[in-house]
Motif scaffolding. Structure first.
Motif, PDB file in Angstrom:
ATOM      1  N   VAL A  71       6.302   4.960   4.402  1.00  0.00           N
ATOM      2  CA  VAL A  71       6.971   4.709   5.680  1.00  0.00           C
ATOM      3  C   VAL A  71       8.322   4.052   5.433  1.00  0.00           C
ATOM      4  O   VAL A  71       9.338   4.448   6.015  1.00  0.00           O
ATOM      5  N   ILE A  72       8.352   3.062   4.548  1.00  0.00           N
ATOM      6  CA  ILE A  72       9.607   2.357   4.258  1.00  0.00           C
ATOM      7  C   ILE A  72      10.630   3.304   3.640  1.00  0.00           C
ATOM      8  O   ILE A  72      11.809   3.277   4.011  1.00  0.00           O
ATOM      9  N   VAL A  73      10.193   4.152   2.726  1.00  0.00           N
ATOM     10  CA  VAL A  73      11.110   5.120   2.118  1.00  0.00           C
ATOM     11  C   VAL A  73      11.646   6.071   3.181  1.00  0.00           C
ATOM     12  O   VAL A  73      12.834   6.387   3.210  1.00  0.00           O
ATOM     13  N   GLY A  74      10.783   6.517   4.081  1.00  0.00           N
ATOM     14  CA  GLY A  74      11.223   7.405   5.157  1.00  0.00           C
ATOM     15  C   GLY A  74      12.239   6.737   6.066  1.00  0.00           C
ATOM     16  O   GLY A  74      13.247   7.340   6.443  1.00  0.00           O
ATOM     17  N   VAL A  75      11.989   5.484   6.412  1.00  0.00           N
ATOM     18  CA  VAL A  75      12.916   4.735   7.257  1.00  0.00           C
ATOM     19  C   VAL A  75      14.251   4.585   6.541  1.00  0.00           C
ATOM     20  O   VAL A  75      15.322   4.778   7.131  1.00  0.00           O
ATOM     21  N   ALA A  76      14.214   4.254   5.257  1.00  0.00           N
ATOM     22  CA  ALA A  76      15.452   4.100   4.489  1.00  0.00           C
ATOM     23  C   ALA A  76      16.234   5.407   4.442  1.00  0.00           C
ATOM     24  O   ALA A  76      17.469   5.407   4.602  1.00  0.00           O
ATOM     25  N   ASN A  77      15.549   6.513   4.253  1.00  0.00           N
ATOM     26  CA  ASN A  77      16.228   7.812   4.237  1.00  0.00           C
ATOM     27  C   ASN A  77      16.881   8.107   5.583  1.00  0.00           C
ATOM     28  O   ASN A  77      18.016   8.591   5.650  1.00  0.00           O
ATOM     29  N   ASN A  78      16.149   7.812   6.660  1.00  0.00           N
ATOM     30  CA  ASN A  78      16.705   8.042   7.989  1.00  0.00           C
ATOM     31  C   ASN A  78      17.930   7.172   8.242  1.00  0.00           C
ATOM     32  O   ASN A  78      18.928   7.631   8.806  1.00  0.00           O
ATOM     33  N   LEU A  79      17.869   5.920   7.821  1.00  0.00           N
ATOM     34  CA  LEU A  79      19.027   5.041   7.991  1.00  0.00           C
ATOM     35  C   LEU A  79      20.213   5.533   7.165  1.00  0.00           C
ATOM     36  O   LEU A  79      21.363   5.469   7.620  1.00  0.00           O
TER      37      LEU A  79
ATOM     38  N   PRO B 242       0.845  -1.201   0.000  1.00  0.00           N
ATOM     39  CA  PRO B 242       0.000   0.000   0.000  1.00  0.00           C
ATOM     40  C   PRO B 242       0.880   1.251   0.000  1.00  0.00           C
ATOM     41  O   PRO B 242       1.989   1.251   0.546  1.00  0.00           O
ATOM     42  N   ALA B 243       0.387   2.308  -0.619  1.00  0.00           N
ATOM     43  CA  ALA B 243       1.155   3.546  -0.766  1.00  0.00           C
ATOM     44  C   ALA B 243       1.637   4.070   0.587  1.00  0.00           C
ATOM     45  O   ALA B 243       2.778   4.534   0.708  1.00  0.00           O
ATOM     46  N   GLU B 244       0.788   3.992   1.610  1.00  0.00           N
ATOM     47  CA  GLU B 244       1.172   4.501   2.935  1.00  0.00           C
ATOM     48  C   GLU B 244       2.367   3.735   3.485  1.00  0.00           C
ATOM     49  O   GLU B 244       3.287   4.318   4.051  1.00  0.00           O
ATOM     50  N   LEU B 245       2.359   2.413   3.313  1.00  0.00           N
ATOM     51  CA  LEU B 245       3.457   1.602   3.812  1.00  0.00           C
ATOM     52  C   LEU B 245       4.736   1.879   3.020  1.00  0.00           C
ATOM     53  O   LEU B 245       5.820   1.930   3.586  1.00  0.00           O
ATOM     54  N   ARG B 246       4.592   2.062   1.705  1.00  0.00           N
ATOM     55  CA  ARG B 246       5.767   2.401   0.892  1.00  0.00           C
ATOM     56  C   ARG B 246       6.393   3.707   1.380  1.00  0.00           C
ATOM     57  O   ARG B 246       7.614   3.820   1.464  1.00  0.00           O
TER      58      ARG B 246
ATOM     59  N   LEU C  17      12.364   7.378  13.295  1.00  0.00           N
ATOM     60  CA  LEU C  17      12.332   5.939  13.015  1.00  0.00           C
ATOM     61  C   LEU C  17      11.367   5.220  13.955  1.00  0.00           C
ATOM     62  O   LEU C  17      10.558   4.404  13.523  1.00  0.00           O
ATOM     63  N   LYS C  18      11.470   5.521  15.246  1.00  0.00           N
ATOM     64  CA  LYS C  18      10.576   4.873  16.223  1.00  0.00           C
ATOM     65  C   LYS C  18       9.119   5.194  15.930  1.00  0.00           C
ATOM     66  O   LYS C  18       8.257   4.319  16.001  1.00  0.00           O
ATOM     67  N   THR C  19       8.840   6.447  15.558  1.00  0.00           N
ATOM     68  CA  THR C  19       7.481   6.855  15.258  1.00  0.00           C
ATOM     69  C   THR C  19       6.963   6.123  14.019  1.00  0.00           C
ATOM     70  O   THR C  19       5.836   5.640  14.000  1.00  0.00           O
ATOM     71  N   ALA C  20       7.802   6.010  12.997  1.00  0.00           N
ATOM     72  CA  ALA C  20       7.392   5.375  11.742  1.00  0.00           C
ATOM     73  C   ALA C  20       7.147   3.887  11.932  1.00  0.00           C
ATOM     74  O   ALA C  20       6.297   3.308  11.261  1.00  0.00           O
TER      75      ALA C  20
END
Length: 93
Positions: A56-64, A50-54, A88-91
């Protein structure tokens, strides 16, 4: 090269089966015809995220990536790192 689709196949299914097939095709981002063709011929069918999950994953990857960059540069800005960890914890909740 894909052959032109010139043959129509018909089969019977229960109303429940129809709903299941349609739902799975939608999750895979495929038409029912394409979904059934792939399943019947053993081709891979993967669900799309789902777009929302994508997002979140992109945001986590950027943070990492940001954390990795700080580590490689040996720039340990506690405030920036703590903010990234908070994001990251929030996402991931």
């Amino acid at each position: 090269m894909t052959d032109k689709k010139s043959v129509t196949l018909r089969f019977r299914a229960s109303a429940d089966e129809q709903k299941q097939i349609e739902a799975k095709a939608q999750l895979a981002g495929l038409t029912v015809s394409e979904y059934v063709r792939r399943v019947a011929t053993g081709q891979p069918v993967t669900e799309r995220l789902p777009a929302e999950l994508r997002q979140v994953i992109v945001g986590v990857a950027n943070n990492l990536n940001q954390l990795t960059r700080y580590a490689h540069l040996r720039q340990f800005d506690d405030q920036a790192i703590n903010e990234i960890l908070h994001q990251l914890k929030t996402a991931l909740r």
